[in-house]
Scaffold this motif. Structure first.
Motif, PDB file in Angstrom:
ATOM      1  N   GLN A  10      -4.328   2.765  -1.279  1.00  0.00           N
ATOM      2  CA  GLN A  10      -4.123   3.668   0.009  1.00  0.00           C
ATOM      3  C   GLN A  10      -4.151   2.654   1.072  1.00  0.00           C
ATOM      4  OE1 GLN A  10      -5.479   4.891  -2.812  1.00  0.00           O
ATOM      5  NE2 GLN A  10      -4.282   6.920  -2.780  1.00  0.00           N
ATOM      6  N   PRO A  11      -3.744   2.765   2.286  1.00  0.00           N
ATOM      7  CA  PRO A  11      -3.694   1.938   3.374  1.00  0.00           C
ATOM      8  C   PRO A  11      -5.107   1.897   3.811  1.00  0.00           C
ATOM      9  CG  PRO A  11      -2.673   3.971   3.902  1.00  0.00           C
ATOM     10  CD  PRO A  11      -2.822   4.251   2.527  1.00  0.00           C
ATOM     11  N   LEU A  12      -5.282   1.023   4.637  1.00  0.00           N
ATOM     12  CA  LEU A  12      -6.635   0.539   5.068  1.00  0.00           C
ATOM     13  C   LEU A  12      -6.665   0.626   6.636  1.00  0.00           C
ATOM     14  CD1 LEU A  12      -7.936  -2.274   2.696  1.00  0.00           C
ATOM     15  CD2 LEU A  12      -8.193   0.138   2.566  1.00  0.00           C
ATOM     16  N   HIS A  13      -7.633   1.049   7.383  1.00  0.00           N
ATOM     17  CA  HIS A  13      -7.676   1.157   8.708  1.00  0.00           C
ATOM     18  C   HIS A  13      -8.833   0.309   8.895  1.00  0.00           C
ATOM     19  CE1 HIS A  13      -8.821   3.610  12.525  1.00  0.00           C
ATOM     20  NE2 HIS A  13      -9.747   2.696  12.422  1.00  0.00           N
ATOM     21  N   LEU A  14      -8.335  -0.782   9.932  1.00  0.00           N
ATOM     22  CA  LEU A  14      -9.296  -1.912  10.120  1.00  0.00           C
ATOM     23  C   LEU A  14     -10.130  -1.697  11.445  1.00  0.00           C
ATOM     24  CD1 LEU A  14      -7.423  -4.984   9.268  1.00  0.00           C
ATOM     25  CD2 LEU A  14      -8.799  -3.584   7.735  1.00  0.00           C
ATOM     26  N   SER A  38       0.751  -1.119   0.087  1.00  0.00           N
ATOM     27  CA  SER A  38       0.046   0.138  -0.043  1.00  0.00           C
ATOM     28  C   SER A  38       0.958   1.460   0.091  1.00  0.00           C
ATOM     29  CB  SER A  38      -1.034   0.027   1.096  1.00  0.00           C
ATOM     30  OG  SER A  38      -0.174   0.054   2.506  1.00  0.00           O
ATOM     31  N   ARG A  39       0.470   2.464  -0.373  1.00  0.00           N
ATOM     32  CA  ARG A  39       0.921   3.526  -0.451  1.00  0.00           C
ATOM     33  C   ARG A  39       1.106   3.932   0.952  1.00  0.00           C
ATOM     34  NH1 ARG A  39       0.938   8.403  -3.684  1.00  0.00           N
ATOM     35  NH2 ARG A  39       1.089  10.290  -2.319  1.00  0.00           N
ATOM     36  N   GLN A  40       2.268   4.795   1.321  1.00  0.00           N
ATOM     37  CA  GLN A  40       2.673   5.102   2.864  1.00  0.00           C
ATOM     38  C   GLN A  40       2.076   6.428   3.009  1.00  0.00           C
ATOM     39  OE1 GLN A  40       6.456   5.581   5.113  1.00  0.00           O
ATOM     40  NE2 GLN A  40       5.733   3.453   5.346  1.00  0.00           N
ATOM     41  N   ILE A  41       1.581   6.730   4.128  1.00  0.00           N
ATOM     42  CA  ILE A  41       1.215   8.313   4.641  1.00  0.00           C
ATOM     43  C   ILE A  41       1.657   8.466   6.082  1.00  0.00           C
ATOM     44  CG2 ILE A  41      -0.933   8.114   3.133  1.00  0.00           C
ATOM     45  CD1 ILE A  41      -2.432   7.854   5.795  1.00  0.00           C
ATOM     46  N   HIS A  42       1.737   9.305   6.639  1.00  0.00           N
ATOM     47  CA  HIS A  42       2.274   9.807   7.788  1.00  0.00           C
ATOM     48  C   HIS A  42       1.166  10.628   8.726  1.00  0.00           C
ATOM     49  CE1 HIS A  42       6.206   8.740   6.102  1.00  0.00           C
ATOM     50  NE2 HIS A  42       6.681   8.566   7.282  1.00  0.00           N
ATOM     51  N   VAL A  43       0.657   9.768   9.855  1.00  0.00           N
ATOM     52  CA  VAL A  43      -0.103  10.163  10.739  1.00  0.00           C
ATOM     53  C   VAL A  43       0.836  10.990  11.937  1.00  0.00           C
ATOM     54  CG1 VAL A  43      -1.810  10.206  12.361  1.00  0.00           C
ATOM     55  CG2 VAL A  43      -1.882   8.859  10.265  1.00  0.00           C
ATOM     56  N   GLY A  44       1.312  12.103  11.820  1.00  0.00           N
ATOM     57  CA  GLY A  44       2.299  12.802  12.660  1.00  0.00           C
ATOM     58  C   GLY A  44       3.571  12.032  12.366  1.00  0.00           C
ATOM     59  N   SER A  45       4.132  11.546  13.404  1.00  0.00           N
ATOM     60  CA  SER A  45       5.619  10.918  13.259  1.00  0.00           C
ATOM     61  C   SER A  45       5.438   9.162  12.940  1.00  0.00           C
ATOM     62  CB  SER A  45       6.494  10.815  14.343  1.00  0.00           C
ATOM     63  OG  SER A  45       5.601  10.312  15.509  1.00  0.00           O
TER      64      SER A  45
END
Length: 371
Positions: free
Chosen positions: A201-205, A12-19
């Protein structure tokens, strides 16, 4: 126990939530959500710190009003863990928390309103380097989808998600993650499996509204376990009608059982029987309570007799095997010392903490050599 997980994770594509990196092969992060009144800054900060101490990587906070947005700004200044603002309907709240340093916006573009409002939120997210989480829930599907499908279905969840995704794609904003949650395990699993093939995109389970501590843990473990075994999932939230700290504990236990994360002590313990030479259940309850502060990965086996005890102990960092007149302790798979029942928990806790310090020192030595 020490072997790598056989699970092959979805790319998946990487994103950043803060650090915290999410997706792109990063460790699966564990989230929870505050249940305090966001306007009560003191109480909310205290709960966030409890969640952080339990190991939470990311914490979500509901921000339903502009007053709550101002409170969120004060909360953000007092904590270290990345914060996600949960926002519905009023796009101005999203714009304000973006100014106040939020690490991620949880919105559904479709309920923000007119196109120019969505554009304003996306522009703010882009300017501040903030990712967006699209959160679809079976309990709040759009009215036309409810009419089209008659009831929530996996296809309805995915169609709703793709609508929201289209909003962001039209605005050339790829830094988002998506959830398609349902309280029904089969529905959620089917929706996530479908969506996983459609986007990068990443998945939030999550299994939403899973239930109380026991029933919700079981339901979440089954649903999320099925998806994680498929390699699906980049961040998880276990939704429990319980203390949010319990969500974090269950989330990490779930990931540890699949060898997807190593954080804290991995206990191996027998259910006990008449062969036990010490109180296995009492010992385990005491150890789990006393050692919650430990975040260093460690395998500890607690077995009440010699049937399985030596075998498990030889594969653990520390292993306790019941025996008479004393119990045998293995360190790194080798017999090391004997402990009597009188001060068993105290002595075992001391050995475990000594082992943790030894392991942490070894890691520091490696870092120092590589520096």
């Amino acid at each position: 126990m020490h072997a790598p997980s056989p699970i092959i994770r979805r790319q998946s594509r990487q994103i950043h939530v803060g650090s915290v990196p999410v997706g792109g092969g990063a460790p699966i992060s564990v989230q929870s959500m505050t249940n305090t009144d966001t306007l009560d800054v003191t109480a909310t900060v205290a709960q966030i710190r409890q969640l952080e101490a339990a190991g939470a990587d990311i914490v979500r906070v509901s921000v339903p009003t502009m007053d709550a947005a101002e409170a969120f700004g004060r909360i953000k200044r007092e904590v270290e863990v990345p914060l996600v603002a949960d926002i519905h309907f009023d796009y101005r709240i999203a714009l304000r928390v973006a100014e106040l340093g939020v690490d991620c916006l949880r919105i559904n573009p479709g309920n923000i309103g007119k196109e120019e409002r969505v554009r304003a939120v996306v522009s703010a997210a882009r300017d501040h380097g903030i990712p967006i989480r699209i959160g679809v829930n079976a309990g709040s599907l759009e009215k036309d989808l409810q009419k089209k499908y008659g009831e929530p279905t996996p296809a309805a969840l995915v169609e709703s998600a793709m609508r929201h995704i289209d909003h962001l794609e039209r605005l050339d904003f790829p830094d988002f993650k998506v959830s398609v949650k349902a309280s029904d395990v089969f529905m959620a699993v089917a929706a996530y499996r479908d969506l996983a093939t459609r986007i990068e995109q990443p998945l939030h389970l999550g299994i939403t509204e899973a239930g109380g501590l026991r029933s919700g843990t079981v339901k979440s473990s089954i649903g999320l376990g099925m998806l994680l075994m498929d390699g699906i999932g980049d961040t998880i939230r276990v939704s429990l009608a319980a203390d949010p700290v319990e969500e974090v504990k269950v989330g990490f236990d779930m990931l540890k059982s699949l060898r997807l994360r190593s954080k804290g002590i991995n206990f191996i313990a027998c259910p006990s029987c008449s062969r036990q030479n010490f109180d296995v259940i009492g010992t385990m309850n005491a150890l789990e309570e006393r050692l919650e502060d430990i975040m260093t990965p460690l395998d500890v086996s607690v077995i009440g007799c010699v049937v399985n005890g030596p075998g498990e102990a030889k594969e653990s960092d520390i292993g306790l095997t019941g025996g008479s007149p004393a119990n045998l302790v293995y360190l790194d798979g080798k017999p090391a010392t004997k402990l009597r029942n009188d001060h068993l928990v105290d002595d075992l806790e001391r050995l475990i903490r000594d082992k943790v310090r030894e392991k942490e020192q070894a890691e520091q030595d490696v870092i120092a050599r590589d520096a």
